[in-house]
Scaffold this active site. Structure first.
Site, PDB file in Angstrom:
ATOM      1  N   ASP A 210       0.807  -1.228  -0.131  1.00 10.95           N
ATOM      2  CA  ASP A 210       0.103   0.013   0.011  1.00 10.95           C
ATOM      3  C   ASP A 210       0.870   1.125   0.050  1.00 10.95           C
ATOM      4  O   ASP A 210       1.852   1.298   0.873  1.00 10.95           O
ATOM      5  CB  ASP A 210      -0.784  -0.181   1.305  1.00 10.95           C
ATOM      6  CG  ASP A 210      -2.158   0.983   1.386  1.00 10.95           C
ATOM      7  OD1 ASP A 210      -2.499   1.047   0.300  1.00 10.95           O
ATOM      8  OD2 ASP A 210      -1.833   1.899   2.122  1.00 10.95           O
ATOM      9  N   GLU A 269       1.599  -0.440  -4.882  1.00 13.12           N
ATOM     10  CA  GLU A 269       0.904   0.728  -5.626  1.00 13.12           C
ATOM     11  C   GLU A 269       1.529   1.814  -5.492  1.00 13.12           C
ATOM     12  O   GLU A 269       1.953   2.503  -4.441  1.00 13.12           O
ATOM     13  CB  GLU A 269      -0.314   0.944  -4.523  1.00 13.12           C
ATOM     14  CG  GLU A 269      -1.376   1.944  -4.893  1.00 13.12           C
ATOM     15  CD  GLU A 269      -2.166   2.561  -3.568  1.00 13.12           C
ATOM     16  OE1 GLU A 269      -3.105   3.119  -3.855  1.00 13.12           O
ATOM     17  OE2 GLU A 269      -1.452   2.491  -2.666  1.00 13.12           O
TER      18      GLU A 269
HETATM   19  C1  NOJ Z   1      -4.534   3.089  -0.870  1.00 14.80           C
HETATM   20  C2  NOJ Z   1      -5.639   2.174  -0.837  1.00 14.80           C
HETATM   21  O1  NOJ Z   1      -5.853   1.433  -1.789  1.00 14.80           O
HETATM   22  C3  NOJ Z   1      -6.778   2.848  -0.169  1.00 14.80           C
HETATM   23  O2  NOJ Z   1      -8.083   2.220  -0.103  1.00 14.80           O
HETATM   24  C4  NOJ Z   1      -6.490   3.460   1.184  1.00 14.80           C
HETATM   25  O3  NOJ Z   1      -7.538   4.311   1.607  1.00 14.80           O
HETATM   26  C5  NOJ Z   1      -5.004   4.272   0.859  1.00 14.80           C
HETATM   27  N1  NOJ Z   1      -4.087   3.530   0.535  1.00 14.80           N
HETATM   28  C6  NOJ Z   1      -4.477   4.394   2.401  1.00 14.80           C
HETATM   29  O4  NOJ Z   1      -4.080   3.287   3.042  1.00 14.80           O
END
Ligand code: NOJ
Length: 542
Positions: A210, A269
């Site tokens: 993440d 991500e």
């Molecule tokens: C990316 C995640 O996909 C999202 O759902 C989340 O709110 C943020 N990161 C913070 O962790």
């Protein structure tokens, strides 16, 4: 075939499960791991190679699991570690891998480390694990810098000290319940290295990281020259992401992952522009980084051509195949993004076929295979923490999946608990309610199964065709592809012995030469001429 070419993730179709909304086995209205296990057959029937589970670790659920209070346990809402083991075992039996979400940029404010920091007070070693700082202004009443939170409002909250008086501020790039960890503290490295090892030891085949471009902040946390950043995007905060030190972490994590047999994968991500994201997938760093360009690209041939070509060029340079994404739990569902109604759905189907025909791996978000539209969740029922802070809600893409046509148990989501209240309301049956909206029953898995014109059967056919073409040696994970626009609005992807044509224009186009393997919708005829109607993609063998 070299070891690199044989790596499963290079051409994998990965199905993303948002556990809260997939299947609720215990009837409490929230999906759980046992529910996921019970429905793995559906994912296998699509031909997916792997399942990515968004966070199910212990968490107060302020951001639905992206606020972790114990990295090494399953939240009771979702089940137990034993349920996770069962899920992995069953997925492996079905020939699918399992990818677990890891959240290293921030933890939950309920994490014992943050609680200890609050308790210990200013200047303590406990506070050094986070970003605590006195405020600006005479009484410290202003945040320490001008950074905005991605979810709206300032990225800082002030805490009362033990004497009850307003005290220091702490940094949270997302919600106040998600304090940022201090990655310049060695213990943070130990904490997250340990979490990575824990899930890989337990049988996970990889992790999705993440906010992988987050973690480190510029030394001294300097003000932003322009704090007006794009809403919901961290990348505008150049002081709070994409710092050079983060690459050391991924080099270390790659070495950890490489120590496992069978191979484990790290997917980041990395929500940066492609030329910066490419730096995260250098050969000794992450295996993959999501390619988000299609999330932002409008229904426009030129825009798709630019997005796809840029990503394919990047992949050729880095050796990391493009990781295509059309939908996920953070964005408006594709049929709605592409205009809604019949056109929107047709376009979403064409987009799905397009990414499955392109070289690289493709992530499919639960419900994308059903063509689910975004749901307009009633305001009083919205749950997304971003909603209250910024007026942006991601709830509409997170509504529980319809499994059956019958509305009982939220269309089979709460299997066996017909009266359970789902955590987000599912659209009511249209008959007699006077409400317009998507017909959840008609979109259900049961309603679409065996209907050759359904989106579900298209998704199955497309993934299986892609598998067959790989098995027959027509396609290879490391194929290059040429993406061009021809007549008004026609986009062509030429790859190995195949051609994918998608009509993003307003008028029918002549179907290019070749043997039709699959199309995302019906083709048309004009005498002997076969036509590709607008909003339709066709995959041909040449
Ligand atoms: C990316 C995640 O996909 C999202 O759902 C989340 O709110 C943020 N990161 C913070 O962790």
């Amino acid at each position: 075939m070299s070891a690199r070419e044989s790596s499963w993730w290079r051409s994998a179709v990965v199905y993303q499960v948002y556990p809260r909304s997939f299947a609720d086995a215990d009837g409490d209205g929230v999906g759980d791991l046992a529910g996921v296990t019970s429905r793995l057959g559906h994912i296998a029937s699509l031909g997916a190679d792997a399942v990515w589970l968004t966070p199910f670790q212990r968490s107060p659920q302020a951001d639905h699991g992206y606020d972790v209070s114990d990295y090494l346990d399953v939240d009771p809402l979702f089940g137990t570690l034993g349920d996770f083991d069962t899920l992995v075992e069953r997925a492996h039996d079905l020939g699918m891998r399992v990818i677990v979400d890891l959240v290293p940029n921030h933890c939950s404010s309920a994490h014992p480390l943050f609680q200890a920091a609050l308790e210990a007070g200013p200047g303590s070693p406990e506070r050094a694990r986070f970003h605590f700082s006195p405020g600006r202004g005479d009484g410290g009443e202003l945040p320490p810098n001008n950074w905005p939170s991605v979810f709206g409002g300032p990225a800082w909250s002030r805490v009362p000290e033990t004497d009850g008086r307003p005290g220091e501020w702490y940094l949270h790039l997302y919600a106040p319940e998600q304090p940022d960890l201090n990655w310049r503290h060695p213990a943070t490295h130990e904490l997250l290295d340990g979490a990575l090892r824990f899930w890989l030891d337990r049988g996970a085949d990889g992790v999705r990281i993440d906010v992988a471009h987050g973690l480190f902040k510029a030394e001294g946390l300097p003000d932003l020259a322009d704090p007006d950043i794009e809403p919901m995007r961290l990348r505008g905060n150049v002081m709070a992401c994409d710092q050079e030190e983060v690459h050391e972490v991924y080099r270390r994590w790659r070495a950890i992952a490489d120590g496992y047999v069978p191979e484990r994968v790290l997917v980041g991500e990395v929500n940066l522009l492609p030329h910066r994201a490419a730096r995260y997938v250098r050969p000794d760093e992450l295996h993959q980084a999501f390619a988000f360009a299609f999330l932002a690209a409008p229904w426009d041939a030129e825009a798709w051509q630019v997005a796809a070509t840029g990503l394919l060029d990047g992949a050729a340079r880095t050796g990391s195949p493009v990781t295509w994404v059309v939908e996920n739990h953070d964005v408006v569902r594709a049929p709605t993004r592409y205009g809604g109604g019949e056109h929107g759905l047709a376009r979403a189907r064409a987009a799905l076929l397009t990414v499955l025909a392109l070289p690289g791996s493709a992530y499919v978000y639960q419900g994308q295979e059903l063509g689910l539209p975004e749901v307009d969740v009633p305001v009083e029922a919205r749950q997304d923490p971003a909603w209250l802070r910024s007026g942006v809600t991601r709830d509409g893409a997170r509504v529980p999946i319809p499994w059956r046509s019958d509305p009982a148990g939220s269309y089979g989501f709460s299997d066996g608990a017909p009266g359970a209240t789902p955590w987000l309301p599912v659209p009511p049956p249209p008959e007699g309610t006077g409400r317009s909206g998507p017909h959840w029953g008609a979109l259900s898995v049961a309603a679409q199964e065996d209907d050759p014109s359904s989106t579900l059967e298209l998704a199955r056919a497309a993934v299986q065709l892609r598998r067959r073409l790989h098995a027959d040696g027509v396609l290879h994970p490391d194929d290059s592809a040429t993406v061009r626009t021809t007549a008004a609005g026609l986009l062509e992807v030429e790859r190995a012995g195949t051609l994918l044509a998608v009509n993003l224009g307003g008028a029918p186009s002549g179907l290019p030469e070749g043997e039709l393997m699959l199309s995302s919708g019906p083709l048309a005829r004009d005498g002997d001429l076969v036509l590709l109607p607008p909003d339709t993609a066709a995959w041909l063998r040449r």
